[in-house]
Every structure is written in C-alpha cells, then in structure tokens.
Design a protein around this motif. Structure first.
Motif, PDB file in Angstrom:
ATOM      1  N   VAL A   1       1.327  -1.184   0.060  1.00  0.00           N
ATOM      2  CA  VAL A   1       0.310   0.020   0.288  1.00  0.00           C
ATOM      3  C   VAL A   1       0.705   1.482  -0.347  1.00  0.00           C
ATOM      4  CG1 VAL A   1      -2.140   1.504   1.257  1.00  0.00           C
ATOM      5  CG2 VAL A   1      -2.324  -1.506   1.574  1.00  0.00           C
TER       6      VAL A   1
ATOM      7  N   GLU B   1     -11.309   5.606  -6.647  1.00  0.00           N
ATOM      8  CA  GLU B   1     -11.729   4.202  -7.332  1.00  0.00           C
ATOM      9  C   GLU B   1     -11.609   5.216  -8.794  1.00  0.00           C
ATOM     10  OE1 GLU B   1     -16.075   2.133  -8.052  1.00  0.00           O
ATOM     11  OE2 GLU B   1     -15.399   3.976  -6.587  1.00  0.00           O
TER      12      GLU B   1
ATOM     13  N   LEU C   1      -1.484   3.875  -2.283  1.00  0.00           N
ATOM     14  CA  LEU C   1      -2.770   4.144  -3.515  1.00  0.00           C
ATOM     15  C   LEU C   1      -3.720   5.294  -3.614  1.00  0.00           C
ATOM     16  CD1 LEU C   1      -3.993   0.506  -1.972  1.00  0.00           C
ATOM     17  CD2 LEU C   1      -2.317   1.259  -4.028  1.00  0.00           C
TER      18      LEU C   1
ATOM     19  N   LEU D   1      -8.552  -0.013  -7.840  1.00  0.00           N
ATOM     20  CA  LEU D   1      -8.174  -0.641  -6.554  1.00  0.00           C
ATOM     21  C   LEU D   1      -7.714  -1.905  -6.034  1.00  0.00           C
ATOM     22  CD1 LEU D   1      -9.594   2.063  -4.126  1.00  0.00           C
ATOM     23  CD2 LEU D   1      -7.246   1.370  -3.896  1.00  0.00           C
ATOM     24  N   THR D   2      -9.126  -2.980  -7.191  1.00  0.00           N
ATOM     25  CA  THR D   2      -9.713  -4.858  -7.530  1.00  0.00           C
ATOM     26  C   THR D   2      -7.957  -4.835  -7.798  1.00  0.00           C
ATOM     27  OG1 THR D   2     -11.395  -3.685  -7.191  1.00  0.00           O
ATOM     28  CG2 THR D   2     -10.386  -5.853  -8.076  1.00  0.00           C
TER      29      THR D   2
ATOM     30  N   TRP E   1       2.101   6.240  -7.575  1.00  0.00           N
ATOM     31  CA  TRP E   1       0.773   5.563  -6.465  1.00  0.00           C
ATOM     32  C   TRP E   1       1.108   5.568  -5.759  1.00  0.00           C
ATOM     33  CZ3 TRP E   1      -0.967   2.210 -11.568  1.00  0.00           C
ATOM     34  CH2 TRP E   1      -1.889   2.858 -12.978  1.00  0.00           C
TER      35      TRP E   1
END
Length: 486
Positions: free
Chosen positions: A71, A99, A95, A112-113, A92
């Motif tokens: 993360v 979305e 994160l 995100l998935t 990034w």
C-alpha cells in the motif's frame, strides 16, 4: 511510454465498471489471500514439532509486512507510472488514485481491485522462501529481510514481466500467473538463503521431521483451491480465458498427483507427504502457461514436471543440501520447467490478445524469450538475496545460536508451545495411570505397560520402554521405566 497509455478516469460518481469482472477479481483476490494461511498449514505439518508455531508465523507475518509495504509504495513500484522500462515510481504511493479505471491493468473494474489482487501475489512469494530456512534464522532479521526483499526484488521483477512497459514483457517473455515472478524468484532466493545460513545443527538428510501430516493435507487442499484464483484470476476478468486457465490449473494438478502416486507405488510405498507435494508441482509448472496452452498440454505439464522434480528430490538427498522443505526444487525447479515448456507449447490461437506461438507451433524463438526470463529471474533473485542477507549477518546476525536452534523457535523466539492429544484412548490411559498413583495395588494387578519406538532410520535399533509392576516391599517403591533393545 507517453501519458496517453496510462490514462485513468475517476469514476466515483459515474461508473462504467463491469460488475461481473469486478466480482470475479475480488473473489480471486480472496482465493489467493487464502493461499498464504494454506501455505502455513502445508509447511507447518512438515517441520519438526519444536518449530511448528514458528513456521506458521513465518507465513502469517507476511500478510502484515508485505501488504503494508504494498500500500505504501510496493504497488506503485511495480505498476505505477513508469520512469523507465525497468522501474515504476512513487506516483501511486499509498494508492491515492481512488476508485479509478486504468486501460492497461483494469480496463473493466476499479484499479483498487487490481492493486488488492496483485498484493496477494506479493504476500505469498516471500512466504514461500520461509520453507527453506525454518529452524535456523532469527525472527527480527527475517522480518527485515521480507520487507527489503519485497521492495528490491519482487517489485522490480513484477514490473519487468507484467508492467505496461516492462522490458521482459516487451521482449516477449510469457508468464501468465507467476511461474517466473513468484516461483523461480522465491525458489532461488530460498536456495541462496539456505546456503548462506548453513545446515541446521541437527540436520539429518535421511529422516523426516514431519509432525502433522493432516495439517499438510489440509494445506495442500486449500492451496489447490486458492490456485484457481491465482491462475484464473490472472485472466483479468470473468472471460473464456479465465475458464481455460481454470481447467488447465486443475488438469495439471490432478495429473501430477496421479503421477507421483504411481511412481511411489512402483517403488513400493505411497508417501502421504509426497502425494501432497505432487499436485503442488503440477500447479507450479502450469502457472506460467495456463493461459497460453490447451488442456491436453496441461496434463502433460503435470506428468513431465512431476517426473523431473521427483528425480531431483532423490538427488538432493545425496548432495546434503539443507533446503528444509525443498523450496528450491519444488518451486524454483518447477517454475523453470514450466516457464521453459511454455515456450514449446503456447498457442496464440487460445489467447490472441496476449499469447504467442511456441516452438511446436512454428515459432522457436519463443524458447529464447522464455530462457531470458528464466536466467534473469535466477540471477536477480540470487543477487538480491545475497545482497540483503550478508549485510544483515554482519550488522545484527541472522543465524540462531546452536542451543536455541536445538530447543526450537516455538520456545526461544515465541515463548509458547503446543500439544495435541492423539486420541481419547491415550487421554484415558494417562488419566488412569495418574489415578492409580494413589492406589498402587491396582497397578500391581494390571500387568505392565510398554511403549515401542521404531526409528525412521532402518540402521538404528528400535527400543521398548517398560513400566514394570511395583515391588511388594513398599507402596512407594515403584520401578523406574526401563529401556531395552530387542
């Protein structure tokens, strides 16, 4: 690569996501995450009883260390806006993209998935290494090693093979679900770590320390189930390609299981632990190829890889290499076999958007591209592992003291132990013996109690422990247990 190929669109209010793809990828994320505790049980049942809690912990702790790293910056290093064909960036980090859609990695579901899914791969890869070094490495250096190794070894390799501008990807190296990135990397790193640490003080290549095979069977079954998400999820959507990968995954595992059992039976005895290793070999070997080959070839992968690894495991005992749970051969060797065979049997017709024809379908150069990927993974993993462990050894020390190693890490590192009552019969027997200590006359009338021990090494003599009747001169004079060699 220009910014146009890395487009992201915020879809917090207006979503164009395919809910089926997103549901499948989140399910696959859960399945792959399940594989780390499954690996803990698989490994835990095979180690010495004095290290079982420690082995479970070595896998479990990766779920904390690696996902925090992932993360913070790991995902960005592996898949973020690239600064070169070799490296991602901090673009990034944490994160912070929200979305979002991404045309390169998650075109039909939230990025995100995809980050969560890839994070589960990052977790299990260093956990695999733990099987090579259990019982002899200090806990704190191990955790430091996991964090650094994930950053300098796993993240760059994932970028090279799967990143949008990764140099191995653009060269043409195929790795559908991690044969190179996960298995060769972890297998070679486990081998190098085992060599740097040296043999265990009580190492005996002729014996097995497996303490709980039901644990291992449970772990094998859960790994097999989780591997469906590992491979089929790598299709990046709920598609026909995912179905192909799913069938190939199970076909290779099933063929490998049968092959191992048949070989064992021909040699005279079917090993339960071996029967658990068999399907793992098939799963490892088919992982780089499962989205590029037909199911018939998946069966062949399972058979060939199992035969090769079986022979290597026999040879390993003659060279006395103390890779505790054979990580180098099963995962490293299986990954190498699978990656090489991918170059032989891959077909572009089964995966037009991402595959190529292999040597058996008129394009032998694919073997060269696979070989480059294999050599790169071997050399990079060895360099990174040695480059981390040697400085750690010089600075804080990584090898356990001999007395701590002999006592076991469950007590010396964790201060805890565990005990299992084998059956109600044994429990009742112990209770009766304790009760009879207050009434020795009952024990006089009960004959003798005998334990028989048969060592796994046929060259050593078995022995019996006899509890004889007490002497009649005094109720307090009970004979001590006597040991006799038949």
């Amino acid at each position: 690569m220009d910014n146009s190929t890395m487009t992201m669109v915020n879809t917090t209010t207006h979503t164009t996501h395919d809910t089926g793809d997103n549901a499948w990828m989140m399910t696959s994320t859960a399945l792959v995450l399940l594989m780390t505790p499954a690996l803990a049980f698989f490994y835990g049942g095979l180690v010495d009883r004095k290290n079982i809690l420690n082995q479970l912990f070595l896998s479990f702790i990766c779920m904390g260390i690696v996902f925090v790293q992932w993360v913070l910056f790991g995902f960005s290093f592996a898949f973020g806006p690239p600064v070169s064909p070799g490296f991602g960036s901090f673009g990034w980090a944490v994160l912070r993209f929200g979305e979002s859609e991404n045309t390169d990695y998650a075109p039909t579901y939230p990025l995100l998935t995809y980050a969560a899914y890839q994070g589960t791969f990052a977790i299990i890869t260093p956990a695999l290494i733990s099987g090579a070094i259990v019982g002899r490495m200090k806990l704190i250096p191990y955790m430091i090693f996991i964090f650094i190794w994930s950053t300098v070894c796993y993240d760059p390799m994932a970028h090279w093979v799967w990143g949008s501008n990764g140099w191995l990807k653009h060269l043409g190296t195929l790795d559908f679900a991690g044969g190179t990135v996960v298995h060769i990397l972890s297998g070679v790193s486990g081998l190098v770590a085992a060599l740097i640490l040296g043999k265990r003080s009580d190492y005996d290549p002729r014996s097995t320390a497996a303490n709980n095979l039901p644990f291992t069977i449970l772990g094998t079954g859960l790994l097999w189930i989780g591997w469906c998400g590992f491979n089929a999820g790598s299709a990046n959507g709920a598609s026909g390609l995912a179905s192909l990968a799913l069938v190939n995954t199970n076909a290779a595992a099933a063929a490998a299981l049968i092959t191992w059992v048949v070989i064992d039976a021909l040699r005279g005895q079917v090993s339960i632990s071996g029967a658990c290793v068999g399907p793992i070999i098939g799963l490892v070997a088919v992982t780089p190829a499962c989205g590029f080959i037909q199911p018939g070839w998946a069966l062949f992968f399972g058979v060939v890889a199992t035969c090769i690894i079986y022979v290597l495991l026999i040879l390993k005992h003659h060279i006395r290499l103390d890779d505790t749970l054979d990580v180098a051969i099963v995962h490293g060797g299986g990954g190498i076999v699978g990656a090489f065979m991918t170059g032989l049997f891959c077909e572009q017709s089964v995966n037009p958007s991402g595959g190529f024809d292999g040597a058996f379908y008129g394009r032998p150069v694919q073997l060269w591209y696979q070989t480059v990927g294999i050599i790169t993974a071997i050399g990079f993993a060895a360099l990174c592992t040695a480059g981390i462990l040697y400085p750690l050894s010089w600075i804080i020390g990584i090898r356990l003291a001999k007395e701590d190693e002999l006592e076991g890490l469950d007590l010396t590192a964790h201060g805890e132990g565990w005990e299992v009552v084998a059956s109600r019969a044994v429990s009742d027997l112990v209770k009766k013996i304790l009760d009879n200590q207050h009434n020795p006359n009952e024990m006089r009338e009960s004959g003798t109690f005998e334990l028989h021990y048969t060592p796994s090494d046929a060259k050593r003599k078995p022995f019996k422990v006899n509890l004889s009747k007490p002497q009649k001169t005094s109720d307090e004079q009970m004979n001590s247990p006597t040991i006799s060699n038949p």
